[in-house]
Design a protein around this motif. Structure first.
Motif, short mmCIF file in Angstrom:
data_model
loop_
_atom_site.label_atom_id
_atom_site.label_comp_id
_atom_site.label_asym_id
_atom_site.label_seq_id
_atom_site.Cartn_x
_atom_site.Cartn_y
_atom_site.Cartn_z
N LEU A 151 72.58 31.41 -66.32
CA LEU A 151 73.30 32.61 -66.74
C LEU A 151 74.06 32.37 -68.05
N THR A 152 74.50 31.17 -68.28
CA THR A 152 75.17 30.85 -69.54
C THR A 152 74.20 30.83 -70.70
N ALA A 153 73.00 30.30 -70.48
CA ALA A 153 72.03 30.20 -71.56
C ALA A 153 71.42 31.55 -71.93
N LEU A 154 71.33 32.47 -70.99
CA LEU A 154 70.61 33.72 -71.24
C LEU A 154 71.19 34.54 -72.39
N PRO A 155 72.47 34.88 -72.42
CA PRO A 155 72.96 35.68 -73.54
C PRO A 155 72.97 34.92 -74.86
N ILE A 156 73.25 33.62 -74.81
CA ILE A 156 73.31 32.85 -76.06
C ILE A 156 71.94 32.75 -76.70
N LEU A 157 70.93 32.37 -75.93
CA LEU A 157 69.60 32.22 -76.49
C LEU A 157 68.95 33.57 -76.79
N GLY A 254 69.40 15.44 -72.98
CA GLY A 254 69.67 14.17 -72.32
C GLY A 254 71.15 13.88 -72.21
N TRP A 255 71.90 14.19 -73.26
CA TRP A 255 73.34 13.95 -73.21
C TRP A 255 74.02 14.86 -72.19
N LEU A 256 73.59 16.13 -72.10
CA LEU A 256 74.15 17.03 -71.09
C LEU A 256 73.81 16.54 -69.68
N THR A 257 72.63 15.95 -69.52
CA THR A 257 72.24 15.43 -68.21
C THR A 257 73.18 14.31 -67.78
N VAL A 258 73.45 13.38 -68.67
CA VAL A 258 74.35 12.28 -68.34
C VAL A 258 75.78 12.78 -68.19
N ARG A 259 76.16 13.71 -69.06
CA ARG A 259 77.54 14.20 -69.06
C ARG A 259 77.88 14.99 -67.82
N THR A 260 76.91 15.75 -67.29
CA THR A 260 77.15 16.57 -66.10
C THR A 260 76.61 15.94 -64.83
N GLY A 261 75.93 14.79 -64.93
CA GLY A 261 75.47 14.09 -63.74
C GLY A 261 74.22 14.65 -63.11
N ALA A 315 79.48 25.85 -74.32
CA ALA A 315 79.76 26.64 -73.13
C ALA A 315 79.63 25.82 -71.85
N VAL A 316 78.61 24.97 -71.78
CA VAL A 316 78.43 24.14 -70.58
C VAL A 316 79.56 23.13 -70.44
N LEU A 317 79.99 22.54 -71.53
CA LEU A 317 81.10 21.60 -71.45
C LEU A 317 82.39 22.29 -71.01
N ARG A 323 84.66 23.47 -63.57
CA ARG A 323 83.98 23.25 -62.30
C ARG A 323 83.99 21.80 -61.85
N ARG A 324 84.04 20.89 -62.81
CA ARG A 324 84.05 19.46 -62.55
C ARG A 324 82.89 19.01 -61.65
N PRO A 325 81.66 19.17 -62.11
CA PRO A 325 80.55 18.64 -61.30
C PRO A 325 80.58 17.12 -61.27
#
Length: 406
Positions: A151-157, A254-261, A315-317, A323-325
């Motif tokens: 839902l975050t990616a939809l309006p931005i992209l 890849g960085w978002l994957t590591v950053r958000t687990g 936005a994800v950060l 949310r602190r995943p």
């Protein structure tokens, strides 16, 4: 009936009530095996969560993934060509069967999506760990977090894609509307298959390759960089701008994957981006016939694409701070060894040793076995006064032992 001596707990139970069993010798503290990691593990290090991890498992898993995927796709393409030729589809200039824009696109997406189960098999069978550890540090897909990322990616992209459509087309002829009779079935096919295709690519590059390299190197950047280059190379060698754009896309994912687990943020970005791109192609005549990939993008599109990636990352950060995943998984802890048994035979029964003040059962002594049925028990051996565990109450109505009941 309650235990008259609750303090006599098995020696392998944790807590203050743990006490050695009679006849046990207290064992040494659990030794940490060589190579054991005491700190929590980031996503790129999850291959080391398995107690059976060995250095060759990521290498063997990579070979398994490459060979099986190649063999299966060749067989599936051959099967599709045979079926298409039997049903009268025309032959394309490259020798393949021409199924038409919609069906050809569906076949191509399925051939990419088929890599997903092979990644899970490599993690489970060769990595010897739960298949869900390639999804996130929690051992599975975090569906709520994935939906929030989509839902975050939809309006931005959608905003950056619309801006790309406003760029001058140059020498290309103007696009023509394909019509609802073509667009609606094509869009339905894309909504089903594009998320599977995007997820499969994320599981291969941001998932398997990231964790395979992270099994050897502690820094996440050493695991992020190789998969980003491989991801760009898998799309073909187009323009330098398009190749650089794909490298940046792979590195950020890849960085978002590591950053958000987990893979959820990368899957959301990839799936929404591809769904919008394929949707725009399906809306125009012969749009799905194009063989161009993101690697063939001209330089005019790259700044807009990078702007969309940057806005999505920010936005994800921001959401991750709220949310602190989970970002790490607990390190595997070795199980403490069971206390040693006398004589080194853990299966051997322990001799019965009465606790102080506890009545000795009839016919059972600390140094004697139970007499066979039908024989009179022998008189108990005299016990010295200074070594007796305590007074023994009568075992019957009189002081003399009673014969056993047959």
């Amino acid at each position: 009936m309650t235990n008259p001596h609750p303090a006599a707990a098995p020696a392998h139970l944790p807590g203050p009530l743990a006490a050695p069993l009679p006849g046990h010798l207290p064992g040494p503290p659990a030794a940490v095996p060589p190579g054991h990691l005491a700190e929590p593990l980031g996503y790129h290090r999850l291959a080391r969560t398995s107690a059976r991890h060995r250095w060759w498992r990521p290498v063997l898993g990579t070979l398994f993934l490459a060979v099986t995927y190649t063999v299966v796709t060749v067989l599936l393409y051959g099967l599709a060509s045979t079926v298409g030729a039997a049903r009268g589809y025309p032959e394309a200039p490259d020798g393949t069967v021409e199924f038409g824009p919609r069906l050809s696109t569906a076949v191509d997406l399925l051939m990419l999506a088929v890599a997903l189960p092979f990644v899970l098999l490599a993690v489970r069978w060769i990595g010897r760990r739960p298949a869900g550890t390639v999804s996130s540090v929690t051992g599975g897909v975090r569906w709520r977090w994935l939906g929030l990322c989509c839902l975050t990616a939809l309006p931005i992209l959608a905003l950056t894609t619309g801006a790309m459509l406003l760029l001058p087309a140059g020498d290309e002829p103007p696009a023509r509307w394909a019509g609802w009779e073509f667009f609606v079935p094509a869009l339905a096919m894309l909504v089903v298959l594009v998320p599977l295709q995007a997820a499969a690519e994320e599981y291969v590059f941001r998932g398997w390759f990231t964790q395979a390299v992270g099994a050897f190197l502690r820094s996440p950047w050493w695991a992020i960089a190789p998969q980003a280059v491989l991801f760009a190379a898998a799309h073909g060698w187009g323009t330098p701008w398009g190749f650089a754009d794909l490298v940046v896309f792979g590195a950020v994912a890849g960085w978002l994957t590591v950053r958000t687990g987990g893979l959820e943020a990368a899957i959301g970005l990839h799936a929404v981006n591809n769904l919008l791109a394929f949707g725009v192609s399906a809306a125009v005549v012969d749009g799905l016939k194009s063989q161009d990939t993101a690697a063939d993008a001209p330089w005019q599109l790259v700044p807009l694409d990078l702007a969309g990636i940057a806005l999505y990352t920010a936005a994800v950060l921001w959401l991750a701070r709220r949310r602190r995943p989970a970002r790490t998984a607990p390190a595997p802890t070795p199980l403490p060894p069971f206390p040693p048994f006398p004589g080194g035979h853990p299966q051997a029964p322990l001799p019965y040793t009465p606790a102080p003040g506890f009545p000795v059962p009839y016919g059972v002594h600390a140094d004697a076995s139970v007499p066979p049925q039908g024989t009179a028990p022998s008189a108990p051996a005299p016990v010295a006064a200074d070594s007796a565990p305590g007074p023994c109450p009568p075992v019957g109505p009189s002081d003399s032992p009673q014969p056993p009941v047959t």
